[in-house]
Design a protein around this motif. Structure first.
Motif, PDB file in Angstrom:
ATOM      1  N   ASN A 216       0.853  -1.359   0.113  1.00 23.26           N
ATOM      2  CA  ASN A 216       0.186   0.189  -0.039  1.00 23.26           C
ATOM      3  C   ASN A 216       0.782   1.274   0.094  1.00 23.26           C
ATOM      4  OD1 ASN A 216      -2.321  -1.379   0.137  1.00 23.26           O
ATOM      5  ND2 ASN A 216      -2.374  -1.663   2.273  1.00 23.26           N
ATOM      6  N   PHE A 217       0.254   2.337  -0.388  1.00 25.55           N
ATOM      7  CA  PHE A 217       1.230   3.447  -0.488  1.00 25.55           C
ATOM      8  C   PHE A 217       1.732   3.784   0.927  1.00 25.55           C
ATOM      9  CE2 PHE A 217       1.161   8.283  -0.093  1.00 25.55           C
ATOM     10  CZ  PHE A 217       2.281   8.449  -1.254  1.00 25.55           C
ATOM     11  N   ASP A 218       2.959   4.410   0.885  1.00 28.67           N
ATOM     12  CA  ASP A 218       3.660   4.638   1.980  1.00 28.67           C
ATOM     13  C   ASP A 218       3.745   3.688   3.051  1.00 28.67           C
ATOM     14  OD1 ASP A 218       5.315   6.690   2.861  1.00 28.67           O
ATOM     15  OD2 ASP A 218       3.694   7.398   4.483  1.00 28.67           O
ATOM     16  N   ARG A 219       3.748   2.256   2.807  1.00 30.56           N
ATOM     17  CA  ARG A 219       3.597   1.150   3.724  1.00 30.56           C
ATOM     18  C   ARG A 219       4.666   0.330   3.293  1.00 30.56           C
ATOM     19  NH1 ARG A 219      -0.859   1.228   6.773  1.00 30.56           N
ATOM     20  NH2 ARG A 219       0.088  -0.301   8.022  1.00 30.56           N
ATOM     21  N   PHE A 220       5.333  -0.527   4.289  1.00 33.99           N
ATOM     22  CA  PHE A 220       6.129  -1.515   4.188  1.00 33.99           C
ATOM     23  C   PHE A 220       5.784  -2.863   5.110  1.00 33.99           C
ATOM     24  CE2 PHE A 220       7.882   1.191   7.166  1.00 33.99           C
ATOM     25  CZ  PHE A 220       8.379   0.392   8.390  1.00 33.99           C
ATOM     26  N   ASP A 221       4.400  -2.978   5.449  1.00 34.14           N
ATOM     27  CA  ASP A 221       4.124  -4.221   6.180  1.00 34.14           C
ATOM     28  C   ASP A 221       3.401  -5.010   5.082  1.00 34.14           C
ATOM     29  OD1 ASP A 221       1.977  -2.082   5.756  1.00 34.14           O
ATOM     30  OD2 ASP A 221       0.617  -3.066   6.798  1.00 34.14           O
ATOM     31  N   GLY A 249      13.572  -4.064  -2.998  1.00 35.96           N
ATOM     32  CA  GLY A 249      12.610  -3.418  -2.873  1.00 35.96           C
ATOM     33  C   GLY A 249      12.365  -2.326  -4.076  1.00 35.96           C
ATOM     34  N   HIS A 250      11.312  -1.966  -4.223  1.00 33.24           N
ATOM     35  CA  HIS A 250      10.879  -0.841  -5.327  1.00 33.24           C
ATOM     36  C   HIS A 250       9.598   0.098  -4.752  1.00 33.24           C
ATOM     37  CE1 HIS A 250      13.883  -2.864  -8.062  1.00 33.24           C
ATOM     38  NE2 HIS A 250      13.194  -3.795  -7.484  1.00 33.24           N
ATOM     39  N   THR A 251       9.794   1.401  -5.095  1.00 31.52           N
ATOM     40  CA  THR A 251       8.694   2.144  -5.052  1.00 31.52           C
ATOM     41  C   THR A 251       8.017   2.900  -6.207  1.00 31.52           C
ATOM     42  OG1 THR A 251       9.933   4.274  -4.685  1.00 31.52           O
ATOM     43  CG2 THR A 251       9.766   2.886  -2.878  1.00 31.52           C
ATOM     44  N   ASP A 252       7.026   3.513  -6.028  1.00 33.67           N
ATOM     45  CA  ASP A 252       6.398   4.224  -7.121  1.00 33.67           C
ATOM     46  C   ASP A 252       7.145   5.568  -7.230  1.00 33.67           C
ATOM     47  OD1 ASP A 252       5.533   5.995  -5.287  1.00 33.67           O
ATOM     48  OD2 ASP A 252       3.258   5.008  -5.208  1.00 33.67           O
ATOM     49  N   ASP A 253       6.766   6.439  -8.145  1.00 32.76           N
ATOM     50  CA  ASP A 253       7.717   7.782  -8.465  1.00 32.76           C
ATOM     51  C   ASP A 253       7.226   8.752  -7.553  1.00 32.76           C
ATOM     52  OD1 ASP A 253       5.046   7.911  -9.519  1.00 32.76           O
ATOM     53  OD2 ASP A 253       5.969   9.209 -11.066  1.00 32.76           O
ATOM     54  N   LEU A 254       6.235   8.651  -6.555  1.00 33.05           N
ATOM     55  CA  LEU A 254       5.724   9.761  -5.508  1.00 33.05           C
ATOM     56  C   LEU A 254       6.676   9.972  -4.697  1.00 33.05           C
ATOM     57  CD1 LEU A 254       1.862   9.165  -5.648  1.00 33.05           C
ATOM     58  CD2 LEU A 254       3.228  10.595  -6.949  1.00 33.05           C
ATOM     59  N   ARG A 309       5.063  -0.792  -6.855  1.00 34.94           N
ATOM     60  CA  ARG A 309       5.249  -0.814  -5.265  1.00 34.94           C
ATOM     61  C   ARG A 309       5.563  -2.161  -5.093  1.00 34.94           C
ATOM     62  NH1 ARG A 309       1.261   3.348  -4.959  1.00 34.94           N
ATOM     63  NH2 ARG A 309      -0.455   1.654  -4.153  1.00 34.94           N
ATOM     64  N   ARG A 310       6.709  -2.787  -5.176  1.00 37.73           N
ATOM     65  CA  ARG A 310       6.868  -4.180  -5.153  1.00 37.73           C
ATOM     66  C   ARG A 310       7.982  -4.948  -4.668  1.00 37.73           C
ATOM     67  NH1 ARG A 310       9.178  -2.014  -9.498  1.00 37.73           N
ATOM     68  NH2 ARG A 310      10.892  -3.065 -10.532  1.00 37.73           N
ATOM     69  N   VAL A 311       8.268  -6.050  -4.500  1.00 39.19           N
ATOM     70  CA  VAL A 311       9.558  -6.677  -4.212  1.00 39.19           C
ATOM     71  C   VAL A 311       9.691  -7.681  -5.109  1.00 39.19           C
ATOM     72  CG1 VAL A 311      10.917  -8.222  -2.482  1.00 39.19           C
ATOM     73  CG2 VAL A 311       9.365  -6.188  -1.856  1.00 39.19           C
ATOM     74  N   GLU A 312      11.056  -7.648  -5.669  1.00 42.58           N
ATOM     75  CA  GLU A 312      11.604  -8.567  -6.658  1.00 42.58           C
ATOM     76  C   GLU A 312      12.545  -9.529  -5.667  1.00 42.58           C
ATOM     77  OE1 GLU A 312      11.005  -6.226 -10.703  1.00 42.58           O
ATOM     78  OE2 GLU A 312      13.075  -6.526  -9.792  1.00 42.58           O
ATOM     79  N   PHE A 313      12.972 -10.772  -6.416  1.00 44.65           N
ATOM     80  CA  PHE A 313      13.956 -11.701  -5.857  1.00 44.65           C
ATOM     81  C   PHE A 313      14.451 -12.089  -7.135  1.00 44.65           C
ATOM     82  CE2 PHE A 313      10.341 -14.432  -5.817  1.00 44.65           C
ATOM     83  CZ  PHE A 313      10.971 -15.840  -6.252  1.00 44.65           C
TER      84      PHE A 313
END
Length: 321
Positions: A216-221, A249-254, A309-313
């Motif tokens: 979710n936006f601004d979250r990492f849980d 870890g990756h975020t959006d552009d905001l 807003r994702r995680v890759e491995f």
């Protein structure tokens, strides 16, 4: 006899081979434990099927069943069944396989369902996969346990079991029955068929986006579905101790670059910590944040930003120092 299609709900014969259904309620030759092919108690429950895996003129019988859901592409499944050779068999085989199809098969033949016969249909099917045998399936008293693992293509909705090889291509052991009526038949009872989900199939050095780990936006849980995806990764790493995993870890552009760098690291660290909580050794995990520098979708939309807003491995070979 030849009553599988009528009496066993969901189960059917995909060809003109007349697969049999045995039930303890029968007062005829289709009873349990005594029936026209010998004596055998069920592996479980009150019924089982019977089919020829070898017979003169390449005659074959098969059993078919719809799956409860379409298999997921790139995911692993384990197929298991119990098999017992009927007493009134002239020999034993070591060839039984499985084919999965998009739709139910109905092929107008009594012979083996060869590759040519399967591909002549307009229905999409997998290649036949053989159960690995250490020897002939020749036990007439106890149930033999067979198992094989498959990786799904993503269209599979039906399972078909039987011997897809011709007589010439089948490994057959003749019991040298002195009876003049012996023609070369291998008849088997089959019971307790199951297809179990094992998890995704991961290849070394390929980048994977973790399923359901879209924050979710601004979250990492982590959300509940994300934890199940990580459990699949953990299980795969435990079964493959030669592999280690790198988390990104990756975020959006905001947000600012500095803030996104921190947030992406926190997302990667959250995943790494959860894998360690499950029991993965610390020296098999690395994690790093990339902020918004590597977007999956560069469109300026809410949908694209959620995808980013994702995680890759990546899994690589592990060398214990």
């Amino acid at each position: 006899m030849s009553n599988l299609n009528k009496d066993a709900k969901h189960w059917s014969a995909p060809s003109l081979g007349t697969t049999d259904y045995f039930n303890e309620c029968s007062r005829t030759k289709l009873g349990i434990p005594m029936n026209f092919k010998g004596k055998q108690a069920p592996f479980e429950g009150t019924a089982y099927a019977g089919l020829y895996l070898f017979a003169p003129n390449d005659y074959r019988e098969y059993i078919q069943v719809p799956l409860t859901e379409t298999l997921e592409k790139g995911h692993r499944y384990r197929l298991k069944l119990s098999l017992s050779l009927a007493e009134k068999s002239d020999g034993a085989v070591m060839d039984i396989g499985a084919v999965l199809s998009e739709k139910p098969l109905s092929i107008h033949t009594k012979r083996q369902l060869s590759h040519a016969a399967l591909t002549s249909q307009s229905i999409q099917t997998t290649h036949m996969k053989q159960f690995s045998a250490e020897g002939f399936y020749d036990n007439k008293e106890k149930w033999m346990q067979l198992s094989l693992d498959i990786v799904a293509k993503g269209f599979e909705n039906h399972l078909i079991l039987g011997n897809f090889m011709s007589n010439a291509g089948t490994h057959y052991m003749d019991f040298k029955n002195p009876s003049p009526r012996a023609e070369g038949y291998s008849y088997y009872y089959i019971d307790d068929i199951s297809l179990t989900y094992l998890g995704p199939e991961y290849k070394p050095n390929e980048v994977y986006v973790l399923d359901h780990v879209n924050f979710n936006f601004d979250r990492f849980d982590l959300q509940p579905k994300a934890k199940q995806s990580l459990k699949d990764v953990f299980d795969y790493l435990i079964k493959n101790p030669n592999l280690k995993v790198s988390i990104s870890g990756h975020t959006d552009d905001l947000g600012s670059d500095e803030y996104n760098d921190v947030l992406s690291r926190e997302r990667a660290d959250t995943v790494a910590k959860y894998l360690m909580e499950l029991g993965l050794e610390k020296n098999r995990i690395t994690s790093k944040g990339y902020g918004d520098n590597v977007p999956l979708d560069s469109a300026q939309t809410d949908q694209a930003r959620r995808k980013n807003r994702r995680v890759e491995f990546v899994m690589t070979e592990f060398v214990d120092q």
